[in-house]
Design an enzyme around this catalytic site. Structure first.
Site, short mmCIF file in Angstrom:
data_model
loop_
_atom_site.label_atom_id
_atom_site.label_comp_id
_atom_site.label_asym_id
_atom_site.label_seq_id
_atom_site.Cartn_x
_atom_site.Cartn_y
_atom_site.Cartn_z
N GLU A 90 9.48 1.13 11.61
CA GLU A 90 10.30 1.99 12.56
C GLU A 90 9.27 2.62 13.40
O GLU A 90 8.10 2.92 13.23
CB GLU A 90 11.17 2.94 11.69
CG GLU A 90 12.27 2.19 11.14
CD GLU A 90 13.16 3.25 10.38
OE1 GLU A 90 14.32 2.86 10.26
OE2 GLU A 90 12.82 4.14 9.61
N CYS A 103 6.04 7.78 18.59
CA CYS A 103 5.36 8.02 16.98
C CYS A 103 5.40 6.66 16.56
O CYS A 103 6.20 5.87 16.26
CB CYS A 103 6.18 8.80 16.19
SG CYS A 103 5.70 8.95 14.53
N CYS A 110 3.63 2.55 2.68
CA CYS A 110 2.24 3.10 2.56
C CYS A 110 2.06 3.08 0.85
O CYS A 110 2.85 3.24 -0.01
CB CYS A 110 2.73 4.69 2.84
SG CYS A 110 0.96 5.59 3.00
N CYS A 114 2.43 10.00 -1.60
CA CYS A 114 2.51 11.57 -1.32
C CYS A 114 4.05 11.65 -1.84
O CYS A 114 4.88 11.05 -1.53
CB CYS A 114 2.37 12.04 -0.09
SG CYS A 114 0.84 11.72 0.64
N CYS A 117 7.30 12.16 0.49
CA CYS A 117 7.29 11.24 1.69
C CYS A 117 8.05 10.15 1.59
O CYS A 117 7.81 9.41 0.62
CB CYS A 117 5.84 10.93 2.22
SG CYS A 117 6.01 9.78 3.44
N CYS A 333 9.84 13.47 10.51
CA CYS A 333 8.72 13.27 9.70
C CYS A 333 9.02 12.99 8.05
O CYS A 333 9.87 13.74 7.56
CB CYS A 333 7.82 14.64 9.48
SG CYS A 333 7.38 15.24 11.25
N1 SAH Z 1 -0.12 8.75 6.52
C1 SAH Z 1 -0.29 9.89 7.58
C2 SAH Z 1 0.94 9.63 8.45
C3 SAH Z 1 2.17 10.22 7.57
S1 SAH Z 1 3.50 10.89 8.45
C4 SAH Z 1 -0.53 11.10 7.05
O1 SAH Z 1 -0.35 11.47 5.72
O2 SAH Z 1 -0.95 11.96 7.87
C5 SAH Z 1 3.39 12.57 9.47
C6 SAH Z 1 3.50 13.69 8.60
O3 SAH Z 1 4.49 13.84 8.08
C7 SAH Z 1 2.30 14.09 7.68
O4 SAH Z 1 1.75 15.02 7.74
C8 SAH Z 1 3.25 13.96 6.53
O5 SAH Z 1 2.67 14.51 5.28
C9 SAH Z 1 4.45 14.50 6.80
N2 SAH Z 1 5.55 14.46 5.94
C10 SAH Z 1 5.90 13.37 5.05
N3 SAH Z 1 6.89 13.43 4.41
C11 SAH Z 1 7.63 14.50 4.88
C12 SAH Z 1 8.78 15.04 4.67
N4 SAH Z 1 9.86 14.49 3.98
N5 SAH Z 1 9.07 16.10 5.52
C13 SAH Z 1 8.45 16.60 6.28
N6 SAH Z 1 7.43 15.87 6.59
C14 SAH Z 1 6.75 15.01 5.97
#
Ligand code: SAH
Length: 347
Positions: A90, A103, A110, A114, A117, A333
């Site tokens: 996406e 974005c 991934c 985490c 996420c 996000c």
């Molecule tokens: N792998 C990269 C890009 C990830 S997405 C990274 O970890 O930075 C971009 C941001 O969204 C990251 O800071 C991630 O931690 C955050 N994120 C992930 N899941 C989320 C959620 N459910 N709600 C809000 N932010 C989230």
């Protein structure tokens, strides 16, 4: 067949020189493809007929297919792109008054898991190629939202860009290149969970702005939320971040901090964060957690987010609460999912 979308300027120069063509052919092709949006060799009128014919025999432009397009009430757009029979990703465009941000995803799924996420929940299938990364920009610019300006690009979609280092760096060089998209390094941001050796490499090879997903001010809490912290704990991450900006005032670091109710949103964590970020010239982005099915966390209340922000601001840390955009189309996000053949979880 060589997919020319996999090549940045240097790659194209090498490609053309392999059959005796001059380096300027590279910039000619880049202008047709990335600036004009043309993918037909026959339309590239400053190439000789013979060269066009030869290119048709050995080269192509291969792009993912747009499977679905959604527009949210706030104008955020999301595309589902089909890469092959098993994988899709996406891409999201976020219009704002003074800018338009694309974005971009870097992987199918991934591997970092985490705990808050949605992409992490799906598991990991594969890295995107350079063509698949730059095609997201090409499609947005030339086919999907040609009337809107893409002023900023963030590598913040699906995946961890620093574990697909070479392809992401090559694609970002194209985003920067004045013969392609011409977006300055400052307006190109790579978001990372904190892969320390790769942050060091990035400093040498590709001076983009970085956003670091911090989310916790202590190792104890960060170990729980982001398993990668056990490998690269906070003292290592902070020293890589300090080094990233040293001597390069144009390089910006943002620390991202997802606000999870009763997990990391108390004043104690805010004060610990102030202590951790002492002497690092950085901005902090507070991200209200975006829920998704089967995730145990809840979004912090706006009172606790404001209280947290005020503590940081009083300590002179520039702090912005990220507006939640496109959540009703799952474009916010951490909500990007696409479709992933999850090899890891099947094992
Ligand atoms: N792998 C990269 C890009 C990830 S997405 C990274 O970890 O930075 C971009 C941001 O969204 C990251 O800071 C991630 O931690 C955050 N994120 C992930 N899941 C989320 C959620 N459910 N709600 C809000 N932010 C989230």
């Amino acid at each position: 067949m060589v997919n020319l979308l996999n090549l940045d300027q240097q790659g194209l120069i090498d490609f053309f020189s392999s059959f005796g063509e001059k380096p300027f052919r590279a910039t000619q092709i880049m202008q047709w493809v990335h600036q004009q949006g043309l993918l037909e060799f026959d339309a590239m009128t400053n190439l000789s007929k013979g060269l066009r014919q030869h290119l048709k025999e050995i080269a192509c432009f291969s792009l993912p297919e747009v499977k679905r397009h959604q527009i949210s009430q706030d104008g955020t757009q999301k595309w589902l792109l089909q890469l092959d029979s098993e994988n899709s990703i996406e891409t999201v465009f976020i219009p704002e008054d003074d800018r338009g941000t694309l974005c971009v995803s870097s992987q199918v799924g991934c591997a970092l898991n985490c705990h808050f996420c949605a992409t992490g929940y799906q598991g990991f299938n594969r890295n995107l190629t350079v063509a698949e990364i730059i095609a997201q920009v090409w499609l947005a610019r030339h086919r999907l939202c040609p009337n809107q300006t893409i002023s900023n690009i963030v590598m913040m979609g699906m995946g961890e860009p620093l574990t697909n280092f070479d392809n992401v760096v090559t694609a970002m060089k194209l985003m920067r290149d004045d013969f392609a998209y011409g977006i300055s390094w400052r307006r190109l941001t790579l978001s990372t969970v904190g892969i320390v050796p790769a942050i060091k490499r990035l400093r040498e090879e590709c001076p983009v702005s970085i956003a670091v997903s911090l989310h916790a001010p202590t190792d104890e809490l960060r170990d729980q939320l982001l398993p990668i912290n056990k490998k690269y704990p906070l003292h290592q991450l902070m020293s890589a971040c300090r080094a990233y900006t040293q001597g390069k005032p144009s390089r910006h670091i943002t620390f991202e901090y997802v606000m999870l109710k009763d997990i990391n949103d108390s004043p104690a964590e805010a004060y610990a964060l102030v202590k951790l970020l002492k002497n690092i010239p950085a901005k902090i982005n507070l991200i209200p957690f975006n829920p998704f099915p089967s995730c145990p966390y809840q979004r912090a209340t706006s009172e606790s987010i404001n209280r947290f922000r005020d503590i940081l601001t009083q300590a002179k840390l520039v702090t912005v609460t990220r507006k939640t955009r496109g959540d009703e189309i799952d474009a916010a996000c951490g909500q990007l999912a696409g479709k992933v053949l999850d090899r890891r979880r099947k094992q």
